[in-house]
Scaffold this motif. Sequence first.
Motif, PDB file in Angstrom:
ATOM      1  N   LEU A 845      12.148   1.021  -4.150  1.00  0.00           N
ATOM      2  CA  LEU A 845      13.151   0.063  -3.698  1.00  0.00           C
ATOM      3  C   LEU A 845      12.565  -1.053  -2.841  1.00  0.00           C
ATOM      4  O   LEU A 845      13.251  -2.016  -2.510  1.00  0.00           O
ATOM      5  CB  LEU A 845      14.248   0.793  -2.921  1.00  0.00           C
ATOM      6  CG  LEU A 845      15.067   1.810  -3.721  1.00  0.00           C
ATOM      7  CD1 LEU A 845      16.099   2.484  -2.833  1.00  0.00           C
ATOM      8  CD2 LEU A 845      15.757   1.128  -4.909  1.00  0.00           C
ATOM      9  N   LEU A 846      11.297  -0.899  -2.441  1.00  0.00           N
ATOM     10  CA  LEU A 846      10.652  -1.922  -1.623  1.00  0.00           C
ATOM     11  C   LEU A 846      10.109  -3.083  -2.438  1.00  0.00           C
ATOM     12  O   LEU A 846       9.656  -4.087  -1.882  1.00  0.00           O
ATOM     13  CB  LEU A 846       9.495  -1.312  -0.809  1.00  0.00           C
ATOM     14  CG  LEU A 846       9.860  -0.229   0.212  1.00  0.00           C
ATOM     15  CD1 LEU A 846       8.598   0.336   0.848  1.00  0.00           C
ATOM     16  CD2 LEU A 846      10.790  -0.784   1.271  1.00  0.00           C
ATOM     17  N   THR A 847      10.126  -2.935  -3.763  1.00  0.00           N
ATOM     18  CA  THR A 847       9.502  -3.956  -4.614  1.00  0.00           C
ATOM     19  C   THR A 847      10.214  -5.304  -4.541  1.00  0.00           C
ATOM     20  O   THR A 847       9.649  -6.323  -4.927  1.00  0.00           O
ATOM     21  CB  THR A 847       9.462  -3.485  -6.075  1.00  0.00           C
ATOM     22  OG1 THR A 847      10.797  -3.149  -6.484  1.00  0.00           O
ATOM     23  CG2 THR A 847       8.569  -2.264  -6.224  1.00  0.00           C
ATOM     24  N   SER A 848      11.451  -5.319  -4.027  1.00  0.00           N
ATOM     25  CA  SER A 848      12.166  -6.594  -3.913  1.00  0.00           C
ATOM     26  C   SER A 848      11.690  -7.405  -2.708  1.00  0.00           C
ATOM     27  O   SER A 848      12.029  -8.573  -2.574  1.00  0.00           O
ATOM     28  CB  SER A 848      13.670  -6.362  -3.803  1.00  0.00           C
ATOM     29  OG  SER A 848      13.961  -5.589  -2.641  1.00  0.00           O
ATOM     30  N   LEU A 849      10.910  -6.777  -1.845  1.00  0.00           N
ATOM     31  CA  LEU A 849      10.399  -7.476  -0.677  1.00  0.00           C
ATOM     32  C   LEU A 849       9.222  -8.374  -1.063  1.00  0.00           C
ATOM     33  O   LEU A 849       8.538  -8.124  -2.057  1.00  0.00           O
ATOM     34  CB  LEU A 849       9.919  -6.475   0.375  1.00  0.00           C
ATOM     35  CG  LEU A 849      10.960  -5.633   1.103  1.00  0.00           C
ATOM     36  CD1 LEU A 849      10.260  -4.609   1.983  1.00  0.00           C
ATOM     37  CD2 LEU A 849      11.883  -6.502   1.930  1.00  0.00           C
ATOM     38  N   GLN A 854       5.823  -5.802   1.920  1.00  0.00           N
ATOM     39  CA  GLN A 854       5.779  -4.534   1.195  1.00  0.00           C
ATOM     40  C   GLN A 854       4.466  -3.802   1.453  1.00  0.00           C
ATOM     41  O   GLN A 854       4.447  -2.595   1.734  1.00  0.00           O
ATOM     42  CB  GLN A 854       5.961  -4.818  -0.302  1.00  0.00           C
ATOM     43  CG  GLN A 854       6.010  -3.599  -1.177  1.00  0.00           C
ATOM     44  CD  GLN A 854       6.089  -3.955  -2.649  1.00  0.00           C
ATOM     45  OE1 GLN A 854       5.745  -3.163  -3.514  1.00  0.00           O
ATOM     46  NE2 GLN A 854       6.556  -5.158  -2.957  1.00  0.00           N
ATOM     47  N   GLN A 855       3.365  -4.519   1.380  1.00  0.00           N
ATOM     48  CA  GLN A 855       2.055  -3.899   1.580  1.00  0.00           C
ATOM     49  C   GLN A 855       1.887  -3.380   3.007  1.00  0.00           C
ATOM     50  O   GLN A 855       1.333  -2.307   3.228  1.00  0.00           O
ATOM     51  CB  GLN A 855       0.954  -4.908   1.251  1.00  0.00           C
ATOM     52  CG  GLN A 855       0.864  -5.232  -0.237  1.00  0.00           C
ATOM     53  CD  GLN A 855      -0.039  -6.430  -0.519  1.00  0.00           C
ATOM     54  OE1 GLN A 855      -0.639  -6.986   0.390  1.00  0.00           O
ATOM     55  NE2 GLN A 855      -0.125  -6.823  -1.787  1.00  0.00           N
ATOM     56  N   LYS A 856       2.370  -4.125   3.994  1.00  0.00           N
ATOM     57  CA  LYS A 856       2.252  -3.676   5.375  1.00  0.00           C
ATOM     58  C   LYS A 856       3.081  -2.425   5.626  1.00  0.00           C
ATOM     59  O   LYS A 856       2.658  -1.520   6.358  1.00  0.00           O
ATOM     60  CB  LYS A 856       2.671  -4.801   6.331  1.00  0.00           C
ATOM     61  CG  LYS A 856       1.667  -5.936   6.428  1.00  0.00           C
ATOM     62  CD  LYS A 856       2.123  -6.996   7.415  1.00  0.00           C
ATOM     63  CE  LYS A 856       1.093  -8.119   7.526  1.00  0.00           C
ATOM     64  NZ  LYS A 856       1.526  -9.179   8.465  1.00  0.00           N
ATOM     65  N   LEU A 857       4.263  -2.350   5.037  1.00  0.00           N
ATOM     66  CA  LEU A 857       5.102  -1.166   5.235  1.00  0.00           C
ATOM     67  C   LEU A 857       4.461   0.078   4.619  1.00  0.00           C
ATOM     68  O   LEU A 857       4.409   1.142   5.244  1.00  0.00           O
ATOM     69  CB  LEU A 857       6.493  -1.401   4.631  1.00  0.00           C
ATOM     70  CG  LEU A 857       7.416  -2.351   5.404  1.00  0.00           C
ATOM     71  CD1 LEU A 857       8.623  -2.717   4.570  1.00  0.00           C
ATOM     72  CD2 LEU A 857       7.855  -1.735   6.736  1.00  0.00           C
ATOM     73  N   ARG A 902      12.430  -7.095   9.450  1.00  0.00           N
ATOM     74  CA  ARG A 902      13.876  -7.313   9.597  1.00  0.00           C
ATOM     75  C   ARG A 902      14.399  -7.914   8.311  1.00  0.00           C
ATOM     76  O   ARG A 902      14.029  -9.042   7.943  1.00  0.00           O
ATOM     77  CB  ARG A 902      14.160  -8.229  10.795  1.00  0.00           C
ATOM     78  CG  ARG A 902      15.641  -8.363  11.088  1.00  0.00           C
ATOM     79  CD  ARG A 902      15.913  -8.664  12.537  1.00  0.00           C
ATOM     80  NE  ARG A 902      15.689 -10.052  12.911  1.00  0.00           N
ATOM     81  CZ  ARG A 902      15.817 -10.513  14.157  1.00  0.00           C
ATOM     82  NH1 ARG A 902      16.144  -9.678  15.140  1.00  0.00           N
ATOM     83  NH2 ARG A 902      15.593 -11.785  14.431  1.00  0.00           N
ATOM     84  N   SER A 903      15.249  -7.164   7.637  1.00  0.00           N
ATOM     85  CA  SER A 903      15.708  -7.614   6.316  1.00  0.00           C
ATOM     86  C   SER A 903      16.950  -8.478   6.372  1.00  0.00           C
ATOM     87  O   SER A 903      17.171  -9.309   5.483  1.00  0.00           O
ATOM     88  CB  SER A 903      15.954  -6.417   5.401  1.00  0.00           C
ATOM     89  OG  SER A 903      16.765  -5.458   6.037  1.00  0.00           O
ATOM     90  N   GLN A 904      17.782  -8.307   7.387  1.00  0.00           N
ATOM     91  CA  GLN A 904      18.915  -9.218   7.520  1.00  0.00           C
ATOM     92  C   GLN A 904      19.542  -9.120   8.893  1.00  0.00           C
ATOM     93  O   GLN A 904      19.424  -8.099   9.587  1.00  0.00           O
ATOM     94  CB  GLN A 904      19.976  -8.976   6.443  1.00  0.00           C
ATOM     95  CG  GLN A 904      20.677  -7.642   6.520  1.00  0.00           C
ATOM     96  CD  GLN A 904      21.872  -7.580   5.574  1.00  0.00           C
ATOM     97  OE1 GLN A 904      22.601  -8.572   5.404  1.00  0.00           O
ATOM     98  NE2 GLN A 904      22.072  -6.434   4.949  1.00  0.00           N
TER      99      GLN A 904
END
Length: 916
Positions: A845-849, A854-857, A902-904
Motif C-alpha cells: 500500500l506504500l507504492t502510492s507514495l 517510500q524508500q525511507k519508510l 505526513r500524508s495529510q
Amino acid sequence: MLPAFTPISFSETVTDLLKADISRPARYLGNERGAIHKSWSTAAVRWVLTYPEIYEVGASNLGHIILYSILNAQPRQLCDRAYLPAPDLTQKLRDRQIPLFAVESRRSLTDFDILGFSLSYELGATNILEMLSLAQIPLTWKERDRLQSDGQWNVADGSWPLIFAGGGTATSNPEPYADFFDFIALGDGEELLPEVGLVLEEGKAAGLSREEILLDLAQVPGVYVPRFYDMVTDGSVHPNRPDVPNRILRRVAPPMPEYSIGLVPYVETVHDRLTVEIRRGCTRGCRFCQPGMLTRPARDVPPEQVIDTIEKGMRETGYNEFSLLSLSCSDYLALPAVGLEIKNRLQNDNINLSLPSQRVDRFDENIANIVGGLRQTGLTFAPEAGTQRMRDIINKGLTNEELLRGVKTAYEQGWERVKLYFMIGLPGETDVDVLGVAETVRWLRRECFIKGRRALKFNITISNLTPKPHTPFQWHSVSTEEFRRKQALLKSELDAIRGVKANFTDVRISAMENFVGRGDRRLSLVVRRAWELGAGMDAWWESLENAFGAWTQAIAEAGLDWQYRQVESGEWNLDENIATTEGKGQDVSDAMLAVLEKPLPWDHIDTGIEKSWLQDDLKRALEAAVVPDCSFEGCSHCGICGPDFGHNIVVPPLEIPQFVGHFRPNQDRAQRIRIQAGKLGDIALIGHLDFARLMDRAIRRAALPIAFTGGFHPGPRISLANALPLGITSTGEIIDFELTERVDPAEFQARLQAQLPVDVPLYAVEEVSLQMPSATKSLALAEYLLAISVEAVDNLNDPANWQMWIAQVLGAEEIMQTKTTKSGKTKQVNLRSHLYELEIVEPALLTSLPNSAQQKLTATGQVTVRYVGSCRNDGTLLRPKGIVTMMESVSAQSLVLGHIHRSQLILNLPVLSKPI
C-alpha cells in the motif's frame, strides 16, 4: 555462500550525514536556487571555492557568488562549493573519518583539481587550516610535495589539489600564510581565475608536474607562487630563481554586476538579499583604509546596467530586499537617480533597499527616500574621529558642518537612531581628540532636536586602529596599553550621555590583527600552532580568553614573544615610534626617515601605489594636510593610473526622477487559494521558517498578486496550516494564499509550480471562500506514516505482535504521559484521547507514495504504522513520538522511530485530501 557486497559511494556516505540531527542541515545540501550542477566527466578542470566561514556567511558573500558564477560560465570548467562546517558536523566528520565534501557533487575535496580560499581578515587563516584538516589534505605546500611523486600532476592518480588563497588580506600581505598555499591570487579574480583555469587545463593535457604548472602560473600577472621566493633576514622577500617576476602585480577587473544574480539560499544568511556592486575602488584617500588603497582606481558601473541588473535580479530571485555595494556608495554620483528609479519601478512589490556605511556629507533627502519606507533600514555613518584636526590627519574629508547636516537630515526624515563609527589610536592623537568623540555625540544630540519628538539616539562603535600594509599608516605604531587607557577614558564620558550605546573592540583582537597582519613568513608557524591550540575564529566569540591564550602560546613557542611585546608597548618592529615631537611641529626625525626606508615583508607585492607616495602621505598626515579625492579633483600622483591598472571611471550625476512614494501595502483580498503541497527529498531538511520564506520568494518570482498585511512590517498573506518538523517528508501540506486579484486556480498552480523545487510538488489547488475560516484555524487532525522497529530481539518482529500491541493501544481508555511545560511545571496528558486511528500498513500500500518517502519508510523500520491524531494549532496535538510512547507502554519493549511521513492534514471543513 556470502551475499554480494555493494560498496557505499562517498555521496551516499555524505547523504547519511545530512539528517535532522545536525544543526540546519540545509546548509550543506547544495540544492539552492541558482546552484549549478555541471557534468563531472566532461570538465577538464574542477574547482572548489571553499569559503572558510559557516554557510550563512559564505553563501551571502558577493565575491564568492560572482566568482562561482564566472567559473561555471567557462567552457570545460566546473566549480563546486564548500564551507566551514558547524561544530556538530565537524565532530561527525572527525568521528567517522569522513573527509570534508563539496556541497553540490558531494565529493571529497581531494577529488578536485584546485581549491580556492577567501582570506578576508588576518585571523581567518586558522579556519582555512581547519578546513584543510577536515579535508584530510596536508596543511603546507612542502608537506604536499613530499607526499607525492615528481611525475605528472593528476588528482585522479593521487596528486593533491592545488591550494590557493585570494581576498583583501591575501593581497595585502600574503607572507604570514605563504607556507600553506601553492599560490596566491592578488587583486580582482573575475579575469584572473579563468586565466588560471586555462593554464591548468593546458598543463594537465601536457602531462606537466606540479612544479611545472606552478611555474607557468607564476608567469600570469596576479599570481604569486611562494615556493619561488625566499625571505631574507630583514623580512623582505626575493625570487629564488630568475624566471619569475621580482614584484607581482595586483590584478584589476571591472565590476560585473550581472554575475551577482546567483545563489538564493534556503536558509537565512547574514546578508539575505540581492547585492549589486555599483562602484569598485575608492580614491578618497583615507590614510588608515587598506581597501581604499588596494582597489584603486575607481570604476563606476553604468547606471542603466545597475538598474537592469537589480530589476532582473529581484524578479529572478524573489528577494524582498536588495543592497547597493561600494566602499563609498555616496561617491557613486548617480546614486540618487539610480536608487529612486529602482524604488519607483518596484514601488508595488514591498521591496526594501539597504546601503552600507555612507558618506554623511552626501546624505540628503533623495538618499533618505531611497533607503526609507515602512521598513526603514539602519543608518550608519563613519566620522572616524571626534575632532576636525584628527579627521584632517586621516584625510577623511569631512567637516563638522557636513557631519551635522547629514545626521540632522536623517533625524528629520524619520530616523530615531543612527549608528556611528569612530577609531582611536590614530597618529598624533591626544586625549583631547579621544574625548572629542563624546563631545561630538553630545553636540549632535543637542543640535538634532525637534519639539514633540524623541531625542535622537546613537549606537557608537569605537574600534582600535590596526595599521595596515600598503597604507600611509603602515609605519605607524600602536600600543595595546594605550588602547586600554583611552577606552576607559572615553567609556566614562559616553556612559554619562543619555541615549548612547557604545561598543568597544577588544584590544586583544586588535593586537593579534596588528601582529599577524604586518608579520613576515615566520608567522606561518604561529598561525599553524594557534590553530592546533584551538584558535578558530569562532573561539574569539565563544571563549575569547581561550582563543587569546592559544595565540599568545603559539607566539611564545615560535620564539616571537619579544616582537609581540613590542606591539603591546607600542613599538612593533620599528626603531622608534612615528609621531611629532613636542616643540618640533612638522619636523621629521632621522629615526623616522630610517624607518620609512626599511624593507617591508610585502614590498614584493605591486599594488600600483608607489611606496614613496605612501611615505610622503604619512608626512602630510603629520602636518594635517588634506589630499583631495582624485575622482573629482586633481590627480594626487599616487602612481596607480596607467596601462597596468587603468584610470578612474566616474559616472557624472544624472537627472533625479520624481519620487512616486514609498510602498503602500495592497491589503485588498479578492480571492483565497488553497494548495496541497509535498515536501520531499532534501527539502524535508529545510526548517519551517525557511520553507515559508521559500514560498514567499516563489510567489514573487511567479509575479502572483499576493495581498499584504498592514502595519509597520507588512508581510505577504501566505499561511501554512501547520509547521512540519525538520526531517519529516509530506504529501499533505496545506497552504493558503490571499490575492489582490482573481487568478484561475489552474493558472495559479502552473505559475507557482514553475518557481518551486521539484521536491515541492503541488498536488491540488482550489479556491476557498474568504468568509470561511483559514486552514490554520480549521486544522483538526493529521495523518502520519511511521517507520518503527523493535530495538532488542529479532523474533519480536512478528506481525502478530505488532497487531496485538496496536489492539491494546486502541483498547485502552487512558495512556498517560508526563510533560514539562515551558515554565517548568509538569502535567499529565492522556495521549490516547488524542488518537483517532491506528493501523499497520502493508508494504504494497506504500507504492502510492513518492519513491523517496517510500524508500525511507521501508529502510528505517520493520513495520509502517499509519495513525490519525489531533493536530490543532492551540497545542492539542499527537506527535509521532507519542505513538511510540503508547506502543512501548503496552508492549514493554523499547521501540525505535525511523522515518516519519505526513500524508495529510485534515480540516473540520470539506477540504482537499490525498489519502494513501
